[in-house]
Design a protein around this motif. Structure first.
Motif, mmCIF file in Angstrom:
data_model
loop_
_atom_site.group_PDB
_atom_site.id
_atom_site.type_symbol
_atom_site.label_atom_id
_atom_site.label_comp_id
_atom_site.label_asym_id
_atom_site.label_seq_id
_atom_site.Cartn_x
_atom_site.Cartn_y
_atom_site.Cartn_z
ATOM 1 N N TYR A 51 0.857 -1.182 0.000
ATOM 2 C CA TYR A 51 0.000 0.000 0.000
ATOM 3 C C TYR A 51 0.893 1.231 0.000
ATOM 4 N N TYR A 94 1.549 5.252 -2.432
ATOM 5 C CA TYR A 94 1.053 6.499 -3.016
ATOM 6 C C TYR A 94 1.792 6.785 -4.316
ATOM 7 N N GLN A 143 -1.820 10.791 -3.790
ATOM 8 C CA GLN A 143 -2.846 9.799 -4.077
ATOM 9 C C GLN A 143 -2.469 8.409 -3.560
ATOM 10 N N ASP A 144 -3.358 7.836 -2.714
ATOM 11 C CA ASP A 144 -3.127 6.506 -2.166
ATOM 12 C C ASP A 144 -3.445 5.424 -3.191
ATOM 13 N N LYS A 197 -9.164 5.612 -3.492
ATOM 14 C CA LYS A 197 -7.973 4.778 -3.643
ATOM 15 C C LYS A 197 -7.896 4.267 -5.078
ATOM 16 N N GLU A 230 -11.103 10.232 0.683
ATOM 17 C CA GLU A 230 -9.880 9.586 0.229
ATOM 18 C C GLU A 230 -10.206 8.437 -0.715
ATOM 19 N N TYR A 270 -3.556 0.872 -3.777
ATOM 20 C CA TYR A 270 -3.316 -0.532 -3.445
ATOM 21 C C TYR A 270 -2.546 -1.138 -4.616
#
Length: 246
Positions: free
Chosen positions: A168, A170, A182-183, A213, A211, A185
């Motif tokens: 995980y 960014y 920006q996050d 993802k 937020e 996976y």
């Protein structure tokens, strides 16, 4: 008599705005909006009504639903449309008109706060139809380089019982809805890594949070919607969200 009704779906921080009419005796809310006057376009009527009721200047972006109401006498019908509207400028506080005595920002699962007409409407609403996804086709398919700050197998910094089953991190230089980078996976990499190049294959839009993802995989790797949802459920189960894919 048939009238044309217009309602606005205004979203801020993952919640949508509803209004309570001063003259009603119940505690239920409805979407802001009103009636189209003779000579007005639907869009102009919506801008006028929302400004009068909330103080917001808005741009109607997209019609996302329709509704119909016939009163008990069968003499009065309202045919209505719902537009996703974007607030213009930096104003964030609602200014109530004399028509309303209070307002709320509701999460997508708080339908019981709405009157009968809009409870039925919003309970079955397709949130993926909202114009929030107008740029999703530009995001999905992007080649990106990601930095991993929570590698596979490590614990969440605030919740040590939550162990990450995926990497995980960014994307440097791209700002997410919370103002930070920006996050993402990272799926398909089954060992801890510090960084990786890949492609965005999906977006997790959180309705009750700001937020979103992005789902990134090494190039040419594919996952089904069901596989993605299962993999990220360790964290996304705590949120109301929608997965957007091509």
């Amino acid at each position: 008599m048939i009238e044309i009704g217009i309602k606005g779906l205004i979203i801020k921080d993952g919640k949508f705005l509803v209004m309570h009419k001063q003259k009603v005796t119940h505690d239920k809310y409805e979407l802001p909006g009103g009636r189209v006057q003779f000579g007005e376009t639907v869009e102009d009527a919506l801008k006028r009504e929302i400004f009068e009721e909330t103080g917001f200047e808005v741009t109607p972006r997209k019609m996302v639903d329709s509704w119909n109401y016939v009163d008990e006498t069968n003499q009065h019908q309202i045919v209505g449309v719902i537009y996703y509207c974007e607030i213009l400028g930096e104003k964030t506080e609602v200014v109530l008109s004399e028509e309303h005595d209070r307002y709320k920002w509701l999460s997508s699962n708080e339908y019981d706060e709405l009157n009968v007409l809009f409870y039925n409407q919003m309970k079955n609403f397709d949130w993926s139809s909202v114009g929030l996804y107008q740029n999703s086709n530009q995001i999905i398919g992007m080649d990106v380089k990601v930095k991993i700050d929570r590698p596979l197998g490590t614990a969440h910094p605030k919740y040590p019982d939550m162990i990450y089953p995926v990497n995980y991190g960014y994307i440097e230089g791209i700002i997410g809805g919370d103002g930070d980078e920006q996050d993402i996976y990272l799926l398909g990499v089954n060992k801890p890594v510090d960084e990786c190049k890949g492609k965005v294959i999906a977006i997790v839009y959180r309705i009750d949070d700001n937020e979103d993802k992005w789902i990134v995989t090494p190039k040419d790797m594919k996952f089904s919607k069901e596989e993605i949802l299962e993999i990220i459920s360790f964290q996304e189960k705590y949120y109301e969200s929608i997965l957007i894919m091509d």
